[in-house]
Design a protein around this motif. Structure first.
Motif, mmCIF file in Angstrom:
data_model
loop_
_atom_site.group_PDB
_atom_site.id
_atom_site.type_symbol
_atom_site.label_atom_id
_atom_site.label_comp_id
_atom_site.label_asym_id
_atom_site.label_seq_id
_atom_site.Cartn_x
_atom_site.Cartn_y
_atom_site.Cartn_z
ATOM 1 N N ARG A 164 0.946 -1.282 0.056
ATOM 2 C CA ARG A 164 0.108 -0.002 0.018
ATOM 3 C C ARG A 164 0.753 1.275 0.089
ATOM 4 N NH1 ARG A 164 -3.386 2.004 4.934
ATOM 5 N NH2 ARG A 164 -1.349 2.797 5.555
ATOM 6 N N LEU A 165 1.901 1.311 0.904
ATOM 7 C CA LEU A 165 2.745 2.491 0.969
ATOM 8 C C LEU A 165 3.493 2.821 -0.454
ATOM 9 C CD1 LEU A 165 4.276 4.382 2.830
ATOM 10 C CD2 LEU A 165 6.121 2.760 2.820
ATOM 11 N N LEU A 166 3.867 1.811 -1.101
ATOM 12 C CA LEU A 166 4.485 2.037 -2.527
ATOM 13 C C LEU A 166 3.578 1.943 -3.946
ATOM 14 C CD1 LEU A 166 7.766 0.198 -2.024
ATOM 15 C CD2 LEU A 166 7.299 2.594 -1.660
ATOM 16 N N GLY A 167 2.314 1.623 -3.514
ATOM 17 C CA GLY A 167 1.527 1.369 -4.670
ATOM 18 C C GLY A 167 1.416 0.238 -5.617
ATOM 19 N N MET A 168 2.104 -0.956 -4.607
ATOM 20 C CA MET A 168 2.444 -2.096 -5.255
ATOM 21 C C MET A 168 1.081 -2.839 -5.670
ATOM 22 S SD MET A 168 5.606 -4.339 -3.961
ATOM 23 C CE MET A 168 6.339 -3.153 -2.640
ATOM 24 N N THR A 169 0.907 -3.694 -6.762
ATOM 25 C CA THR A 169 -0.131 -4.551 -7.074
ATOM 26 C C THR A 169 0.468 -5.919 -7.645
ATOM 27 O OG1 THR A 169 -0.307 -3.760 -9.552
ATOM 28 C CG2 THR A 169 -1.514 -2.420 -7.909
ATOM 29 N N PHE A 170 -0.434 -6.849 -7.124
ATOM 30 C CA PHE A 170 -0.377 -8.402 -7.708
ATOM 31 C C PHE A 170 -0.700 -8.224 -9.019
ATOM 32 C CE2 PHE A 170 0.018 -9.390 -3.275
ATOM 33 C CZ PHE A 170 0.935 -10.093 -3.023
ATOM 34 N N ASP A 171 0.111 -8.576 -9.948
ATOM 35 C CA ASP A 171 -0.502 -8.504 -11.364
ATOM 36 C C ASP A 171 -0.560 -10.224 -11.675
ATOM 37 O OD1 ASP A 171 -0.226 -5.924 -11.514
ATOM 38 O OD2 ASP A 171 1.693 -5.996 -12.472
ATOM 39 N N GLU A 172 0.279 -11.137 -11.330
ATOM 40 C CA GLU A 172 0.163 -12.432 -11.619
ATOM 41 C C GLU A 172 0.578 -13.280 -10.444
ATOM 42 O OE1 GLU A 172 2.138 -14.150 -15.165
ATOM 43 O OE2 GLU A 172 1.746 -12.114 -16.057
ATOM 44 N N LEU A 173 -0.275 -14.447 -10.177
ATOM 45 C CA LEU A 173 -0.007 -14.956 -8.955
ATOM 46 C C LEU A 173 0.195 -16.605 -9.441
ATOM 47 C CD1 LEU A 173 -1.574 -13.604 -5.740
ATOM 48 C CD2 LEU A 173 0.791 -13.813 -5.937
ATOM 49 N N VAL A 186 4.317 -11.785 -10.417
ATOM 50 C CA VAL A 186 4.383 -10.497 -11.034
ATOM 51 C C VAL A 186 3.727 -9.227 -10.217
ATOM 52 C CG1 VAL A 186 4.382 -9.151 -12.995
ATOM 53 C CG2 VAL A 186 4.535 -11.804 -13.153
ATOM 54 N N LEU A 187 4.823 -8.466 -9.765
ATOM 55 C CA LEU A 187 4.277 -7.229 -8.912
ATOM 56 C C LEU A 187 4.741 -5.860 -9.835
ATOM 57 C CD1 LEU A 187 5.697 -8.137 -5.493
ATOM 58 C CD2 LEU A 187 3.262 -7.861 -6.103
ATOM 59 N N SER A 188 3.814 -4.884 -9.640
ATOM 60 C CA SER A 188 4.413 -3.588 -10.095
ATOM 61 C C SER A 188 3.841 -2.565 -9.415
ATOM 62 C CB SER A 188 3.557 -3.672 -11.782
ATOM 63 O OG SER A 188 2.103 -3.674 -11.709
ATOM 64 N N LEU A 189 4.353 -1.320 -9.821
ATOM 65 C CA LEU A 189 4.029 0.083 -9.210
ATOM 66 C C LEU A 189 4.357 0.958 -10.185
ATOM 67 C CD1 LEU A 189 7.047 1.398 -8.512
ATOM 68 C CD2 LEU A 189 7.114 0.036 -6.527
ATOM 69 N N SER A 190 3.905 2.280 -9.670
ATOM 70 C CA SER A 190 3.876 3.413 -10.885
ATOM 71 C C SER A 190 4.988 4.199 -10.152
ATOM 72 C CB SER A 190 2.720 4.054 -11.002
ATOM 73 O OG SER A 190 1.787 3.361 -11.895
#
Length: 154
Positions: free
Chosen positions: A30-39, A45-49
């Protein structure tokens, strides 16, 4: 609201559950804005803007952002392979930085994949790329497996 029993979930089940939780739940993601894209088992696979808050004194994205993204993707890849009640912790993380990233570069994506998962340790590798597919950093990790029968579970 029902509280989930995290110790009854496999690592993959726990991460799939966590990915569906409200975005306001306190976490590094949440702090960095990470999202799970694939599990999937052995691969995450994780990503952030990128954003101005990620700047180092030189005005580019701080290397700790890529390191944290890699630590999360590699650790979660290991976690997806673990049975219920078994945890892990990072013993070592080796990051190689390839290029700097502008704070307005957009989305960074990390792919983490397990190499070996044993009874006591696991290893994984991963890469962070930018929106154009350019390699930003790559890493390897060694994780210690924490088993309840050894007094070190979740």
């Amino acid at each position: 609201m029902t509280t989930a029993d995290l110790t009854a979930m496999t690592g993959l089940e726990l991460l799939r559950w966590a990915a569906k939780q409200p975005a306001d739940r306190p976490s590094i993601g949440r702090l960095l804005g990470m999202t799970f894209d694939e599990l999937e088992e052995g691969r995450v696979v994780l990503s952030l803007s990128t954003k101005p808050d990620f700047a180092n004194p030189l005005g580019t994205v701080h290397g700790g952002i890529a390191a944290t993204l890699l630590d999360s993707a590699l650790g979660c890849a290991v976690h997806t392979t673990l049975p219920a009640g078994v945890g892990f912790t990072t013993l070592e993380l080796k990051v190689n930085y390839i290029r700097g990233v502008a704070v307005d570069a957009g989305r960074l994506t990390a792919v983490g994949t397990t190499i070996h998962v044993g009874r006591r340790t696991a290893t994984a590798e991963g890469r962070v790329t930018d929106e154009r597919g350019k390699l930003i950093a790559h890493a390897t990790t060694t994780c210690m497996i924490l088993r309840p029968e050894e007094g070190r579970g979740l």
